[in-house]
Design an enzyme around this catalytic site. Structure first.
Site, PDB file in Angstrom:
ATOM      1  CD  GLU A 103       0.220  -6.561  -2.663  1.00  0.00           C
ATOM      2  OE1 GLU A 103       0.708  -5.724  -3.449  1.00  0.00           O
ATOM      3  OE2 GLU A 103       0.871  -7.060  -1.725  1.00  0.00           O
TER       4      GLU A 103
ATOM      5  CD  GLU B 148       2.413 -10.718  -2.318  1.00  0.00           C
ATOM      6  OE1 GLU B 148       3.090  -9.750  -1.894  1.00  0.00           O
ATOM      7  OE2 GLU B 148       1.862 -10.730  -3.433  1.00  0.00           O
TER       8      GLU B 148
END
Length: 364
Positions: A176, A287
């Protein structure tokens, strides 16, 4: 009213049929199952913040010998009973180097993490090595004021050297990235894939994350897709260089609220799959998730069905998260051992388990 198993399966197959028909009509694709489904096995990343700081004393390794958390038992259950075939194993950079902003792996720390990787590989699943630092080290962006690209590449060279002969290891370059001032410069930072290939890991998958927490919704519009689309292997090919995308289903895409409000198809998966197909690339959704509630059972079932209808460019999905989380964590997918076996959460048992949705190659 709670879904019964029969209601959920009937709904899911109806939706799959509808989405598959629509997709074939629009894109002339032939339906095939997803290659991967799995879950994150978190714990080595505990203590890591979005600023790239990691307090290693807060880690809770999902390794029984280190913490009492039976990560191996969880993975064996997911693999044998649910049909999962990939696990993502987050770890902080600071943990691996024992709080040194360097590429040198601390022998003890790396050995601890390798216990989890070895447990994962023993199940027969693919295992993703994920550096969970948000493109930063202690607040500074890699290659843009923080550790140099050379240090980052050397870190991955050392990691890849250890698992270069493990064909089921996946290299997740970075978790991320966000608020990256220059996405083109970030694309240069992820050229660590050259170091990975030069370490001898010539065939394994490498995951390329974009800006804005590598959101599937903004992967194209943010410029991440275009910038990362220029990344190639040393031989000029794109083989096994996979786009790494995340997407949650709560109202702000933060993955911090139990209710789900969207299936993400129109605003995220449709534009992303369109770009992937036009550019001959693929992505893995490493995710996703929601609360253990009916709204998430429905919406995640729809999302997975759409992904399966686009399986030429979407390789699969991984839920967030199992491992060392408490069972009352808002997005917990931690199974509970009842003394003789494991009980899954509602979301896993009714939507995410390939044994329920029958949309993954491991069970079809």
């Amino acid at each position: 009213m709670l879904f019964s198993r029969e209601m959920a399966i009937t709904f899911l197959y109806s939706f799959v049929a509808a989405v598959s028909t629509m997709t074939v009509a629009v894109n002339a694709q032939v339906f095939a199952p997803l290659q991967f489904a799995g879950v994150n096995i978190a714990g080595f990343d505990f203590g890591c913040g979005t600023d790239g700081t990691c307090i290693i004393s807060e880690t809770v390794p999902p390794v029984y010998q280190l913490s009492g958390v039976d990560g191996l038992g969880q993975m064996q259950h997911f693999y044998n009973d649910d049909g999962y075939n990939v696990f993502r194993l987050p770890v902080g950079w600071q943990y691996l180097t024992y709080n040194q902003s360097t590429s040198v792996l601390n022998e003890t720390q790396f050995s601890n993490y390798n216990m989890l990787v070895s447990d994962c590989l023993s199940t027969g699943a693919h295992c993703e090595i994920d550096i969970h630092n948000y493109a930063r080290y202690d607040g500074e962006i890699i290659g843009q004021g923080g550790p140099s690209n050379e240090v980052f590449a050397a870190l991955w060279y050392n990691i890849a050297s250890y698992w270069k002969n493990e064909t089921k290891v996946i290299f997740g370059v970075m978790n991320e990235p966000h608020d990256i001032p220059n996405i083109t410069t970030w694309a240069e930072s992820v050229q660590v894939f050259t170091a990975i290939r030069e370490a001898g890991a010539t065939t394994q998958m490498i995951l390329l994350p974009g800006n804005n927490y590598t959101s599937a919704e903004t992967f194209v519009s943010s410029g991440s897709a275009e910038a990362l689309g220029m990344v190639t292997n040393p031989d000029g090919t794109f083989t096994n260089l996979i786009m790494d995308v995340h997407k949650y289903l709560d109202y702000d895409n933060s993955g911090t609220h139990a209710p789900c409000v969207t299936n993400n198809i129109e605003d995220s998966w449709y534009p992303l799959t369109t770009w992937l197909r036009a550019n001959g690339r693929q992505a893995l959704n490493t995710e996703t998730g929601g609360g253990d509630v009916d709204s998430c059972v429905g919406y995640i079932s729809q999302q997975i069905a759409y992904q399966a209808a686009q399986s030429d460019v979407i390789l699969g999905y991984l839920g967030w998260s199992a491992g060392s989380f408490a069972t009352d964590y808002v997005l917990s997918e931690v199974p509970v051992y009842n003394g003789t076996g494991w009980n899954d959460t509602l979301l896993v048992s009714m939507a995410m388990s390939p044994m329920t949705n029958m949309l993954v190659a491991s069970v079809v």
